[in-house]
Scaffold this active site. Structure first.
Site, PDB file in Angstrom:
ATOM      1  N   LYS A   1      48.357  87.666  -9.783  1.00  0.00           N
ATOM      2  CA  LYS A   1      47.005  87.799  -9.262  1.00  0.00           C
ATOM      3  C   LYS A   1      46.592  86.508  -8.569  1.00  0.00           C
ATOM      4  O   LYS A   1      46.912  85.408  -9.044  1.00  0.00           O
ATOM      5  CB  LYS A   1      46.061  88.107 -10.427  1.00  0.00           C
ATOM      6  CG  LYS A   1      44.588  88.244 -10.070  1.00  0.00           C
ATOM      7  CD  LYS A   1      43.804  88.517 -11.345  1.00  0.00           C
ATOM      8  CE  LYS A   1      42.303  88.548 -11.109  1.00  0.00           C
ATOM      9  NZ  LYS A   1      41.569  88.788 -12.387  1.00  0.00           N
TER      10      LYS A   1
ATOM     11  N   SER B   1      38.563  91.715 -17.503  1.00  0.00           N
ATOM     12  CA  SER B   1      39.235  91.864 -16.208  1.00  0.00           C
ATOM     13  C   SER B   1      40.694  92.291 -16.271  1.00  0.00           C
ATOM     14  O   SER B   1      41.280  92.594 -15.236  1.00  0.00           O
ATOM     15  CB  SER B   1      39.125  90.554 -15.420  1.00  0.00           C
ATOM     16  OG  SER B   1      37.820  90.385 -14.945  1.00  0.00           O
TER      17      SER B   1
ATOM     18  N   SER C   1      38.532  92.303 -12.807  1.00  0.00           N
ATOM     19  CA  SER C   1      38.894  91.714 -11.525  1.00  0.00           C
ATOM     20  C   SER C   1      40.384  91.767 -11.211  1.00  0.00           C
ATOM     21  O   SER C   1      40.794  91.382 -10.123  1.00  0.00           O
ATOM     22  CB  SER C   1      38.439  90.250 -11.506  1.00  0.00           C
ATOM     23  OG  SER C   1      39.095  89.492 -12.505  1.00  0.00           O
TER      24      SER C   1
END
Length: 477
Positions: free
Chosen positions: A71, A172, A148
C-alpha cells in the site's frame, strides 16, 4: 501457469508449487502481471506497477516468489516513489531506504510487483483519492472497496494478488476486508514493527499487516513478519507455537461476548449485518462455545472526541511535514477539502488536548482489558453496513468541516476504532453475504497480544462456514 490457474491459488499454495519446482517463480509472475492488468481495468487498485521485475526478495523465504504489493502509505521500499494518495507529493518521492516491515516482506520471499491505492493520507473508509482516482469493489463496481487499504483489498478480492499489504488506524484493514470478502487482521500494537520512521503511528493507533483470502495465509504471513526491531517501543512475547499451527489445530472452548451496537460513530447498523453476526453466534454455540450479549463499559462520546483529536493532529503533522520537506504551500490544488479542514483543526490543538485524549484512551484500554477477564473474544459486525456506494465518502466535499468528516466516516464504521485505541488484535472474516451477493464481514476482538486465539477460531470458522468458492465474476480471466 495460466492466469485462471493462478487466481485459484492462495499464497501458501503458490509458495508450495514454486518450492517443489512444479512451476517457476517467473511463470507465476507472468500470470500475476496478466491478472493485475485485467483487474486494473475494472478496479483501479494499482497506483504504480506492475513492475517489469519484482523488487528484490529472498529465494529462501516461506513465501518465495509469491506476488505481492504494498500500500502506498507508511510502509515503503528503497528507491520506489511514494505518494500517500496526495497531490502534495506530485508523481511521488523516492524513499531512501526500506521500512523494517518492508525488509521482513522481502525476507519472507514476497515478490513485490506494485503499489496499491490509498485515500489521501489514509483518512477515509473509502479509496477515491483525487490524486489517483476511484477504486471500485470487484463484487459490484458501483460500490466502494472500503478504505483506507482499498486498493489492496480490491486486487486481492479480484484474485490478481493472493495477498497485499495494508495498514489500520481505525479499521483500514478490516473495513476493506469486510467490503471485499477477505480475511483482515489488525495485529496487536507492537506485533509488527512501525520502524524506523515511526514509534507510534497515529498516536499508537496505526498498525501494519496484510489482507488475504484465506486464514492460513494470514497466519503464515504473521509468522513470517512479526517481531521486535531495535528501537521499537513494544516487545511482545512470541506465541507459544506458530500462528499457522494455531489455525490448523483449531480453538479451545471460548466465552464470547456478542455486541451489535457501535462502540463509536453513532451510525445505525444495517439489519443484514446484525443478522449475519447473530447467525455466526449460533454456529459458534453449535461448535461448543458460550456466547452471550455483553459489552465493555465505554463512554462513546468521550471516545469519539478523543479519536477526533488523534486523527486531526495526525493529519496536521503529515501535511505540515510534507510541506516543509518539499517547500510547498498546501492548498486546494494539492489537498482535498476534508484533509485541509482536518489539518486546520489539528493545528489549533494544544498539548493539553492530546493529554486529555490519552486519558480517554487509557480508560478505554482499562475497560476492555477488564472485560476480557470474563470474555475471551468480542463478536461484532465489522462495519455498520455491508459496504458503501462509490462516492458516498467524498473526501473532497467542501461542505464538511473536520468534525463533520470524522462523523461521516465513523457512522459507517463504528466497530473498528476501539481496538486501534486499545491495541488489541482484531480480525474480520467474510462469514456472510447479502441478497445482492455482497460480502458481509464479522469482527472478533481478542485480548492484547492474543492473536493465537483469533486465528485458532478463524481456522474453525473457515472450515465450518467456508468462503473459498465465493468469488466476484470476472470474465477477463
Amino acid at each position: 501457469m495460466k492466469p485462471s490457474e493462478y487466481t485459484d491459488l492462495d499464497a501458501t499454495a503458490l509458495a508450495a508449487l514454486i518450492r517443489d519446482r512444479e512451476v517457476s517463480a517467473d511463470e507465476v509472475r507472468e500470470a500475476a502481471v496478466t491478472a493485475l492488468a485485467a483487474a486494473q481495468q475494472t478496479t483501479n487498485g494499482l497506483v504504480s506497477g506492475p513492475f517489469d521485475t519484482p523488487l528484490d526478495h529472498s529465494a529462501d523465504g516461506p513465501f518465495a516468489g509469491v506476488p505481492f504489493a504494498i500500500k502506498d502509505l507508511i510502509t515503503h521500499a528503497a528507491g520506489v516513489p511514494t505518494r500517500s494518495g496526495t497531490r502534495m507529493l506530485g508523481a511521488g518521492v523516492p524513499m531512501p531506504a526500506d521500512t523494517a516491515l518492508m525488509q521482513r516482506f522481502r525476507r519472507a520471499g514476497l515478490a513485490t510487483l506494485g503499489l496499491t491505492a490509498t485515500p489521501e493520507f489514509g483518512f477515509n473508509a473509502n479509496t477515491e483519492a483525487v490524486a489517483t482516482g476511484s477504486v471500485r469493489n470487484p463484487w459490484d463496481r458501483t460500490r466502494s472497496p472500503g478504505g483506507s487499504s482499498g486498493g489492496s483489498a480490491a486486487l486481492v478480492a479480484a484474485r490478481a494478488l493472493p495477498v497485499a499489504h495494508g495498514n489500520d488506524g481505525g479499521g483500514s484493514i478490516r473495513i476493506p476486508a469486510a467490503a471485499c470478502g477477505l480475511v483482515g487482521l489488525k495485529p496487536s500494537q507492537g506485533r509488527t514493527s512501525p520502524g524506523p520512521d515511526y514509534a507510534d503511528p497515529l498516536l499508537g493507533l496505526g498498525v501494519e499487516f496484510v489482507l488475504t483470502r484465506t486464514v492460513r495465509d494470514c497466519a503464515g504471513l504473521l509468522d513470517a513478519v512479526h517481531g521486535y526491531e531495535p528501537g521499537d517501543r513494544y516487545r511482545l512475547p512470541d506465541p507459544a507455537r506458530s500462528y499457522a499451527e494455531d489455525a490448523r489445530a483449531g480453538s479451545r472452548t471460548l466465552r464470547i461476548a456478542l455486541h451489535t451496537e457501535p462502540f463509536s460513530g453513532g451510525g445505525a447498523v444495517d439489519p443484514r449485518c446484525v443478522a449475519v453476526v447473530e447467525s455466526v453466534a449460533r454456529t459458534l454455540e453449535e461448535l461448543g462455545h458460550h456466547v452471550e450479549r455483553a459489552a465493555p463499559d465505554l463512554d462513546a462520546t468521550a471516545f469519539d472526541d478523543a479519536n477526533f483529536v488523534a486523527w486531526t493532529s495526525f493529519l496536521a503533522d503529515g501535511v505540515d511535514t510534507v510541506a516543509a520537506a518539499l517547500g510547498v504551500t498546501p492548498g486546494p490544488d494539492s489537498l482535498e477539502a476534508t484533509t485541509r479542514a482536518c489539518a486546520d483543526h489539528g493545528r489549533t490543538l494544544r498539548a493539553a488536548d492530546l493529554y486529555a485524549a490519552e486519558r480517554v484512551f487509557n480508560l478505554s484500554r482499562r475497560a476492555v482489558g477488564l472485560f476480557h477477564r470474563t470474555y475471551d473474544l468480542i463478536l461484532t459486525p465489522t462495519m455498520n453496513v455491508p459496504n458503501t456506494a462509490a462516492g458516498y465518502l467524498n473526501a473532497d466535499d467542501p461542505s464538511l468541516d473536520a468534525r463533520g468528516w470524522y462523523d461521516h466516516i465513523f457512522s459507517t464504521a463504528g466497530f473498528t476504532a476501539l481496538s486501534n485505541v486499545t491495541g488489541n488484535p482484531a480480525l474480520s472474516l467474510p462469514l456472510g453475504r447479502t441478497d445482492e451477493g455482497w460480502p458481509v464481514g464479522v469482527q472478533f476482538i481478542a485480548p492484547y497480544a492474543d492473536e493465537s486465539t483469533l486465528l485458532a477460531l478463524a481456522g474453525d470458522l473457515e472450515r465450518a462456514l467456508p468462503w473459498a468458492d465465493r468469488r466476484p465474476a470476472d470474465p477477463t480471466l
